[in-house]
Design an enzyme around this catalytic site. Structure first.
Site, mmCIF file in Angstrom:
data_model
loop_
_atom_site.group_PDB
_atom_site.id
_atom_site.type_symbol
_atom_site.label_atom_id
_atom_site.label_comp_id
_atom_site.label_asym_id
_atom_site.label_seq_id
_atom_site.Cartn_x
_atom_site.Cartn_y
_atom_site.Cartn_z
ATOM 1 N N LYS A 13 -14.343 -9.762 -0.105
ATOM 2 C CA LYS A 13 -15.291 -9.585 -1.334
ATOM 3 C C LYS A 13 -16.615 -10.228 -0.943
ATOM 4 O O LYS A 13 -17.576 -9.456 -1.147
ATOM 5 C CB LYS A 13 -14.577 -10.180 -2.772
ATOM 6 C CG LYS A 13 -13.405 -9.184 -3.218
ATOM 7 C CD LYS A 13 -13.164 -9.831 -4.544
ATOM 8 C CE LYS A 13 -12.763 -11.185 -4.781
ATOM 9 N NZ LYS A 13 -11.426 -11.594 -3.921
ATOM 10 N N ARG A 88 -11.359 -11.089 -13.990
ATOM 11 C CA ARG A 88 -9.994 -11.312 -13.354
ATOM 12 C C ARG A 88 -8.868 -11.490 -14.412
ATOM 13 O O ARG A 88 -7.718 -11.576 -14.037
ATOM 14 C CB ARG A 88 -9.894 -12.683 -12.502
ATOM 15 C CG ARG A 88 -10.822 -12.520 -11.162
ATOM 16 C CD ARG A 88 -10.568 -13.645 -10.228
ATOM 17 N NE ARG A 88 -11.761 -14.172 -9.605
ATOM 18 C CZ ARG A 88 -11.663 -14.622 -8.520
ATOM 19 N NH1 ARG A 88 -10.614 -14.978 -7.892
ATOM 20 N NH2 ARG A 88 -12.893 -14.541 -7.610
ATOM 21 N N ARG A 127 -10.089 -18.743 7.756
ATOM 22 C CA ARG A 127 -11.058 -19.592 7.030
ATOM 23 C C ARG A 127 -10.804 -20.850 6.751
ATOM 24 O O ARG A 127 -11.967 -21.607 6.744
ATOM 25 C CB ARG A 127 -11.252 -18.631 5.816
ATOM 26 C CG ARG A 127 -12.656 -19.156 5.094
ATOM 27 C CD ARG A 127 -12.912 -17.948 3.749
ATOM 28 N NE ARG A 127 -11.922 -18.299 2.755
ATOM 29 C CZ ARG A 127 -12.066 -17.434 1.756
ATOM 30 N NH1 ARG A 127 -12.794 -16.577 1.379
ATOM 31 N NH2 ARG A 127 -11.126 -17.825 0.494
ATOM 32 N N ARG A 133 -12.757 -24.725 3.251
ATOM 33 C CA ARG A 133 -12.632 -24.696 1.946
ATOM 34 C C ARG A 133 -11.639 -25.273 1.355
ATOM 35 O O ARG A 133 -10.245 -25.081 1.755
ATOM 36 C CB ARG A 133 -12.604 -23.005 1.284
ATOM 37 C CG ARG A 133 -13.983 -22.793 0.597
ATOM 38 C CD ARG A 133 -13.930 -21.407 0.449
ATOM 39 N NE ARG A 133 -13.022 -20.901 -0.703
ATOM 40 C CZ ARG A 133 -13.086 -19.723 -0.967
ATOM 41 N NH1 ARG A 133 -14.057 -18.823 -0.917
ATOM 42 N NH2 ARG A 133 -12.259 -19.322 -2.095
ATOM 43 N N ARG A 144 -2.944 -18.481 -5.311
ATOM 44 C CA ARG A 144 -4.020 -17.778 -5.708
ATOM 45 C C ARG A 144 -3.757 -16.016 -5.624
ATOM 46 O O ARG A 144 -4.139 -15.198 -6.514
ATOM 47 C CB ARG A 144 -5.236 -17.862 -4.796
ATOM 48 C CG ARG A 144 -6.068 -18.953 -5.300
ATOM 49 C CD ARG A 144 -7.017 -19.716 -4.098
ATOM 50 N NE ARG A 144 -8.000 -18.922 -3.636
ATOM 51 C CZ ARG A 144 -8.335 -19.009 -2.208
ATOM 52 N NH1 ARG A 144 -7.662 -19.824 -1.632
ATOM 53 N NH2 ARG A 144 -9.228 -18.145 -1.834
#
Ligand code: ADP
Length: 194
Positions: A13, A88, A127, A133, A144
């Site tokens: 996204k 969401r 990632r 992160r 998540r």
């Protein structure tokens, strides 16, 4: 144009939002990025949001809704916007309906990026390795994904019912995915209303 970009964590996204914003000349507004910037700057909002982000939980709706409501009032959002990662939850969907109704400007299109589960996990693991992160650890990633399935997927059906939803294959080369999204948006706006 007012667009929502949806899809599970790892669907791309953020990457696509930035490219689409440039192509369409509207700001990309990412709730996740706004939260991360606030955590980084240690603002009161950041201090509140941090524990949710690190646990892979959704920030409470009233906080997120307030943030988006305020952001959509900035002058750069007058011509349109692209929301990345909002709404969401059903409560957020209702709040957005409210915001756009009071501005007399509803959502024009909803794009859902579709990526198979194994590739999502591979992308997020990569990632984690390259960007570090805090919410890209294995347990948090799993949580998540679960929240997305349970709380956010039902929103897709709601937008489908309004004939706003385009599901786009998010696998493959970044530029190719952008092209697919732009194609989906132009066929949507070419379609007669109703
Ligand atoms: P991802 O889509 O991979 O979860 P984001 O950067 O979009 O990544 O979001 C990161 C985190 O920010 C989420 O896990 C959540 O804690 C918070 N967040 C972002 N958008 C919302 C939202 N609309 N409602 C509640 N929390 C949100």
């Amino acid at each position: 144009m007012r667009i929502l970009l949806m899809g599970p964590p790892g669907a791309g996204k953020g990457t696509q939002a930035a490219r689409l914003a440039t192509a369409l000349g509207v700001p990309a507004i990412s709730t996740g990025e706004i939260f991360r910037a606030n955590v980084e700057a240690q603002t009161p909002l950041g201090r509140e949001a941090k524990r949710y982000l690190n646990a892979g939980r959704y920030v409470p709706d009233n906080v997120t809704n307030g943030l988006v409501r305020e952001r959509l009032q900035h002058s750069d959002a007058e011509r349109g916007w692209l929301l990345d990662g909002y709404p969401r939850t059903l409560a957020q969907l209702d709040a957005l309906d409210d915001m756009t109704a009071s501005a007399g400007q509803g959502v024009d299109a909803v794009v859902a990026l579709d990526v198979n589960h194994e590739l999502l996990v591979r992308r997020l693991t990569e990632r984690a390795r390259t960007q570090g992160r805090d919410d890209d650890t294995e347990d948090v990633i799993r949580h998540r994904q679960l929240l997305y399935r349970e709380q956010t997927c039902p929103l897709l059906a709601a937008y489908e019912e309004r004939s706003l939803l385009s599901t786009v294959n998010g696998e493959g080369e970044v530029g190719e995915v952008t092209r697919r999204i732009l194609d989906a948006l132009s066929s949507k706006s070419a379609r007669p209303a109703g």
